[in-house]
Design an enzyme around this catalytic site. Structure first.
Site, PDB file in Angstrom:
ATOM      1  N   GLU A 108       0.803  -1.225   0.000  1.00 48.69           N
ATOM      2  CA  GLU A 108       0.000   0.000   0.000  1.00 48.69           C
ATOM      3  C   GLU A 108       0.840   1.282   0.000  1.00 48.69           C
ATOM      4  OE1 GLU A 108      -4.173  -1.392   1.936  1.00 48.69           O
ATOM      5  OE2 GLU A 108      -2.523  -1.118   3.334  1.00 48.69           O
ATOM      6  N   GLU A 116      -5.300  -9.586   0.098  1.00 51.50           N
ATOM      7  CA  GLU A 116      -6.072  -9.596   1.337  1.00 51.50           C
ATOM      8  C   GLU A 116      -7.531  -9.799   0.965  1.00 51.50           C
ATOM      9  OE1 GLU A 116      -5.433  -6.010   3.592  1.00 51.50           O
ATOM     10  OE2 GLU A 116      -3.255  -6.086   3.332  1.00 51.50           O
TER      11      GLU A 116
END
Length: 976
Positions: A401, A478
Site C-alpha cells: 500500500e 487480502e
C-alpha cells in the site's frame, strides 16, 4: 534534531547485507535485562557513562509496554505531521545500556555485533566508541566491533529513536512500538561471510541441481545424505532427489566448512516458475489457502518468542492454511526456519509502506521520489540477502500500500538480477509493471468472477501494460476481513477461487488480533486507550486468533472451507485430494452413523492411495443414501424425529510435527434419512381466564397485554418480536459507514416500540401487535398465536411488514433486517444448554460450513464467544430442539418449525451493544434468549464486501413456529 535521524541514509557503519546463518563460531547472546533511560525528546551528546538514574527493561522488548510513554495504533494515518523526512521535536528516545564480560580467549578480532530488529532508528557505541547508525526497523543490522572490544568488562550502549525518516516507510497498520524488539548477538569473526543456495528440481526427471555460492570461495559444501562434497560455484547434478513443498517439506541437511567454521544449511529442492500465465512450483500451479500475519504477542508486542512462532505455524497447519504473507515486513528469521521445517508457502514482504500519504493525495510519497531510492533499495536488499536460502520463500513482495512509484522499478530490477529464481509481488501499483501477479484486496465476488474469466475492466491506459496485466495470474493479497464476528462469505469466495485456474488463491486478513494486555489490566486494549487523538480504534482487532492465540470461530470456518480433502456423495462416495503434490496416505478415514444425533455404528473407511488433484470412489459404509441434504440446509421441517446422518472424517494416521495422530483434517456429513415431522395437534379446551391471567397449555398470560408471565411454573418475560442485534464490526463497517447498519438505524430498528392492539381468547390465544420505531411510518404487524399441544405450548409468529422500508445496496426495494425472531428472558438459575442441531460452535447464514449436525451440550456462559470488542455472537444454527435447564436439570425444551437459531446470554442485546470491553458485560438476574427464524449474514464489510444477496435477511412477510415443553423432574416434557 540529530542529523542521522532525519537524513535519507539507511545507516552508517553497517556491514554489507548477508544471509542469516547458523554458525559453529562462538557467539554471545546479549538479550536480557538492560539498563534504560527514557527521554521525551532526544538528548544531545553520547549516552552518559554515569551509574545513577538508570532503570531496567527487557530486551528484546518495547519500552512503551514496560512502563514508559505509550503505544500508539494507527491504521493508515501517520501519528505525526507529514513533513518528510522531518520528525516531530517530541521524538521519544530510549537510551539502552548493557554490560557484558568477554573471557581472555574469546576471539575478539573481527567480531560482529548483530541487531535483528530495532524500531525505528538507532545509534550504537561500544566501550564509548561510536560504531554506527541504522534504520529499517524489521531488518538486520551488523557492525564490525572487534577493534573496540577488550577482555573482561565491556559496555554496549544503544540510543533508539521512535521516529525517523524511516518512519515514513513504516506505516503498516499496526502498533507503533519503539525499542530493541529482536535479538542482539555478538558474533566471532565470520570466516563464512555469506551463503546462497540454489537448489532446483526437475519435475520431469525427478532430479535436482545444486549450486552454492559461498564467501570465501575456498570453502567446501557437504551434503551427507546425498553423499556430496563440492566447491562453491560448482553445479552438481543429482539423478534423484525428493523435492520440497509446503505439503511435503523435505529438507536435506548440509554444511559449509571453511577455516575452522561450520555453517549449517537446510536445503529444499524446488523450482519456481511462471508458466502459461500461472505461478508454478516443481511444474505444478499453486493454490494459496493463505493468511496475512503480523508479528504480535499481547504482552510483548512484536518481541515474539520462537515458541509463539511455532505455535502460530502449528495452528496454521492444523487449520489447513498452506501459505503466509508476512504482512507487512520480514518476520523474525526463525519464523522462516519454521516455515521450511513445517511446510508453508511464503510471500516475504519488504519493510515498506507509505500508506499515510493518502492524506496528501500521495504528494511527497517516497515511492516516487528518487532521493528515497537508496533507503528503499537497502530495505529490499537486506530482506533478500537475509532470507534467500529459505525454500519456503517463493515470492518477494516489494512493499504494501505505497501507491505507484518509480523506485519500485529499481527494487524489482535489482531483485530479479540478484535472485531470478523467485517471483515478485506488489499489489498497489495498478499497472503491475513490476509484479508477476495481478492482485487486489477485498474484491467483490462478481468482480472476482470477471477476473477469473479475464473479462475484467481495463485498468491501465498503456495498451502494452494492460495486455501484460491481463495475462498475469491473480492472487487476493487480502480478503475476508476477520474483524470481530466473521468473516462471512468464506465459502462463496472459495467456490469462485477454485472455479478459475487464473485465480491462484488468496490471503485472509489477518492471523491474530493485535490486542495488548497491559500490566494489571484484564481487558485487551486497542487504539484510543491512551488519550491519543489520531488512532485506528479497534481496527487492529481483526484476526482469526484472539490475542491469546485461541482460535476464533472464523478460523474454524476457514479450516472447513479450505480443507485439502473434499468428500462428496452424489451417485457414489468420492474422496477428492485437493493438494498439489502429496497423496492422502498420511490420513485415515473414519465414519459414524447417527440417529437423531446418537451414534448407531461406526468404522474405518477403506480408501486407496489418492494422488494429488484426483478423486477416488470408495465403498460407502451404508447401502444407499436416501436423500442428499447438505449439512446446514435451512430447507427442512422441524420438531422431527428419525434423522439419520453419516459423518466421514479424515484424520492424521500418525503424529506430525504440527499435530498428533487423530487430528481432524477434513469432514463431511450426509443425511441418509430425512426426519418425519410428527403431528402437533392441538389438545381440546379453550383458553381459561383466571382473574387478570389467561391460562393455556402450561402458560400464564397477562389478560390485558397477552404477555407470557409464567411457563410451566417458571417466571418468564415475553417472548416478543426482535429485529435488532448488537452490531458486529462487519455490520458497522469501516469507520461506521457500512450501509447495513446505517440503513438499519435509519429504519429505526434499534428503537422499536411494541403496541398491543388486541388480545383474543378462544380455543387459542391470539395477540395482535404493531412494532414500529419513533418518527417513521414503517412498521411490522405481528400476530402471536398460542395453542396448547400435547405436553406443551405452541407459538406461531406471523409478521407482515407495513409502509416503506429503507433499502440497502443489496435490497434496494425491500430493505433488510439484522434478525427475525423472538426474545424472552428466563431465571438466571438456567445455566445449562443441550441441543440437537448445528454445532458445536457459533454459526450464521454465511459462516455455517463448520457447523455439523449433532447433539451438543454446554453452559450458557460457554455459548458466548469472547470477542475483544463485544458484539452479536454465540448463535447456534439449525437447532431442532434445545433444552435449557438449571443445576437440577429442570427447565424448558424448545422446538422449532422451521429449525431455529438459538442465542442465550446473561445480558441484554442493549447491554451487549453498549459494551466496549469484555469486562463491561456483567451477568444480570436473568438469562436472555433469542429464538430466531434467521439472521442477516456477516459479510466482511469492516474492510470488504457486505453479506451477499443470498445471505441477506430481506424484509418480507414470514411465519415461524416454536413449541415449548416442560423439561426435567416429573414434567410431561421429560425426554430421555
Amino acid at each position: 534534531m540529530t542529523s542521522y535521524v532525519e537524513d535519507l541514509l539507511p545507516g552508517t557503519g553497517m556491514r554489507a547485507s548477508r544471509a542469516w546463518l547458523r554458525s559453529s563460531n562462538p557467539k554471545l547472546d546479549l538479550n536480557g535485562r538492560w539498563q534504560f533511560r527514557f527521554w521525551p525528546e532526544p538528548p544531545t551528546g553520547p549516552i552518559a557513562d554515569d551509574e545513577d538514574g538508570w532503570d531496567e527493561l527487557e530486551v528484546p522488548g518495547h519500552w512503551v509496554l514496560q512502563g514508559y510513554d505509550r503505544p500508539r495504533y494507527t491504521n493508515t494515518a501517520f501519528p505525526f505531521p507529514i513533513d518528510p523526512p522531518r520528525t516531530p521535536a517530541a521524538n521519544p528516545t530510549g537510551d539502552h545500556r548493557r554490560w557484558f564480560d568477554l573471557p581472555d580467549d574469546w576471539p575478539r578480532d573481527g567480531a560482529v555485533l548483530r541487531f535483528e530488529g530495532v524500531e525505528s532508528c538507532f545509534k550504537v557505541w561500544v566501550n564509548g566508541v561510536e560504531i554506527g547508525t541504522a534504520k529499517g526497523s524489521r531488518l538486520p543490522s551488523e557492525f564490525d566491533v572487534g577493534a573496540v572490544l577488550r577482555p573482561g568488562r565491556n559496555v554496549l550502549a544503544v540510543r533508539v529513536h521512535q521516529w525517523s525518516s524511516g518512519s515514513y516507510l513504516e506505516d503498516q497498520d499496526m502498533w507503533w512500538l519503539p525499542g530493541i524488539f529482536r535479538d542482539v548477538t555478538l558474533l566471532a569473526r565470520p570466516v563464512v561471510e555469506d551463503v546462497f543456495v540454489h537448489a532446483d528440481y526437475d519435475h520431469l526427471t525427478g532430479g535436482g541441481t545444486l549450486r552454492v555460492a559461498v564467501e570465501p570461495s575456498s570453502a567446501r559444501i557437504v551434503v551427507p545424505e546425498l553423499g556430496l562434497e563440492f566447491a562453491p560455484g560448482e553445479t552438481v547434478d543429482i539423478p534423484r532427489v525428493e523435492p520440497w513443498s509446503a505439503e511435503v517439506p523435505r529438507l536435506y541437511d548440509a554444511q559449509v566448512v571453511a577455516g575452522g567454521e561450520t555453517v549449517d544449511v537446510r536445503i529444499g529442492f524446488r523450482t519456481v516458475a511462471m508458466a502459461d500465465g500461472l505461478l508454478t512450483v516443481n511444474g505444478r500451479p499453486l493454490f494459496f489457502r493463505g493468511v496475512n500475519r503480523h508479528e504480535h504477542d499481547p504482552l510483548r508486542g512484536r518481541a515474539v518468542s520462537v515458541e509463539a512462532m511455532r505455535q502460530d505455524l502449528a495452528l496454521m497447519k492444523q487449520h489447513n492454511v498452506n501459505a503466509v504473507r508476512t504482512a507487512h515486513y520480514p518476520p523474525h528469521p526463525a519464523f522462516l526456519d519454521l516455515c521450511d521445517e513445517l511446510g508453508l508457502w511464503v510471500i516475504d514482504e519488504c519493510d515498506i509502506e507509505t500508506h499515510g500519504f493518502i492524506y496528501t493525495d500521495w504528494r511527497g510519497n517516497p515511492a516516487d521520489d528518487p532521493d528515497w531510492a537508496p533507503m528503499m533499495l537497502d530495505r529490499m536488499r537486506r530482506m533478500v540477502e537475509r532470507d534467500k536460502n529459505h525454500p519456503s520463500v517463493i515470492i518477494w513482495s516489494l512493499a504494501n500500500e505505497s501507491d505507484r512509484g518509480r523506485n519500485f522499478g529499481t527494487l524489482a530490477a535489482w531483485t530479479r538480477e540478484r535472485d531470478p529464481g523467485r517471483a515478485l509481488f506488489y499489489e498497489r501499483d495498478r499497472s503491475y509493471e513490476f509484479s508477476d501477479f495481478y492482485s487486489l484486496m477485498y474484491t467483490p465476488l462478481d468482480e472476482l468472477e470477471r477476473i477469473g474469466t479475464r473479462t475484467e475492466e481495463v485498468t491501465v491506459d498503456d495498451p502494452a501494460l494492460e495486455a501484460r496485466r491481463r495475462a498475469l495470474p491473480f492472487v487476493l493479497a487480502e480478503y475476508a476481513h476477520a474483524m470481530g464476528n466473521g468473516p462471512g462469505g468464506l465459502a462463496d469466495y472459495q467456490r469462485v477461487l477454485e472455479r478459475y485456474p487464473r485465480l491462484q488463491g488468496g490471503f485472509v486478513w489477518e492471523w491474530i488480533d493485535h490486542g495488548l494486555l497491559l500490566p494489571g489490566v484484564t481487558d485487551y486494549v486497542y487504539g484510543g486507550h491512551f488519550g491519543e487523538r489520531v488512532h485506528g480504534a479497534n481496527f487492529c482487532i481483526d484476526g482469526l486468533l484472539f490475542p491469546d492465540r485461541t482460535p476464533s470461530p472464523g478460523l474454524l470456518e476457514l479450516k472447513k472451507v479450505i480443507e485439502p480433502v473434499r468428500i462428496t456423495w452424489s451417485d457414489c462416495l468420492v474422496v477428492h485430494n485437493l493438494q498439489t503434490f502429496g497423496t492422502l496416505d498420511h490420513l485415515e478415514f473414519l465414519w459414524v452413523e447417527e440417529l437423531d444425533g446418537v451414534e448407531v455404528r461406526s468404522g474405518r473407511l477403506e480408501v486407496p492411495t489418492v494422488e494429488a488433484g484426483v478423486g477416488v470412489e470408495v465403498v460407502a459404509p451404508v447401502e444407499a443414501k436416501a436423500a442428499s441434504v447438505p449439512a446446514g440446509s435451512a430447507d427442512r421441517l422441524a420438531g422431527s424425529v428419525g434423522e439419520r446422518w453419516l459423518t466421514v472424517r479424515a484424520v492424521l494416521a500418525k503424529d506430525q510435527p504440527w499435530a498428533a495422530a487423530g487430528h481432524e483434517v477434513a469432514w463431511a456429513q450426509f443425511q441418509l434419512v430425512a426426519a418425519a415431522s410428527p403431528e402437533q395437534s392441538a389438545v381440546p379446551g379453550a383458553v381459561v381466564s383466571r382473574g387478570d391471567l389467561l391460562e393455556v397449555g402450561g402458560g400464564e398470560f397477562d389478560v390485558r397485554t397477552g404477555r407470557l408471565r409464567r411457563l410451566f411454573g417458571m417466571p418468564v418475560d415475553w417472548p416478543r418480536l426482535d429485529l435488532w442485534r448488537a452490531p458486529t464490526d462487519n455490520d458497522n463497517g469501516q469507520g461506521g459507514k457500512n450501509s447495513a447498519t446505517v440503513e438499519w438505524r435509519a429504519a429505526g430498528l434499534d428503537r422499536l416500540k411494541h403496541r398491543v392492539d388486541a388480545v383474543e381468547a378462544g380455543q387459542e390465544l391470539v395477540v395482535r401487535s404493531r412494532v414500529a420505531p419513533d418518527g417513521l411510518g414503517s412498521a411490522v404487524a405481528v400476530t402471536y398465536t398460542w395453542r396448547a399441544v400435547a405436553d406443551g405450548l405452541r407459538l406461531t409468529v406471523h409478521v407482515v411488514p407495513e409502509g416503506e422500508w429503507q433499502g440497502t445496496a443489496i435490497t434496494p426495494r425491500c430493505g433488510s433486517w439484522p434478525r427475525l425472531g423472538v426474545r424472552m428472558a428466563v431465571p438466571a438459575a438456567v445455566q445449562n444448554v443441550r441441543w440437537f442441531g448445528g454445532g458445536p460452535g457459533e454459526a450464521y447464514a454465511d459462516s455455517r460450513e463448520a457447523a455439523r449436525v449433532g447433539r451438543y451440550a454446554c453452559t450458557v456462559d460457554e455459548l458466548q464467544t469472547p470477542y475483544v470488542v463485544p458484539q452479536e455472537n454465540g448463535s447456534r444454527i439449525d437447532v431442532r430442539w434445545a433444552e435449557l435447564t438449571d443445576a437440577e436439570g429442570n427447565g424448558l425444551r424448545v422446538e422449532g418449525a422451521p429449525y431455529f437459531q438459538l442465542t442465550a446470554r446473561r445480558w441484554t442485546t442493549e447491554e451487549l451493544e453498549r459494551a466496549r470491553h469484555r469486562s463491561d458485560l456483567v451477568p444480570g438476574d436473568r438469562v436472555h434468549l433469542n429464538l430466531d427464524l434467521a439472521q442477516h449474514g456477516l459479510g466482511s464489510a469492516s474492510c470488504g464486501p457486505a453479506a451477499t444477496a443470498d445471505h441477506t435477511l430481506e424484509v418480507a412477510e414470514r411465519t415461524f413456529t416454536l413449541t415449548f415443553r416442560e423439561f426435567g423432574g416429573q414434567g410431561p416434557g421429560t425426554v430421555p
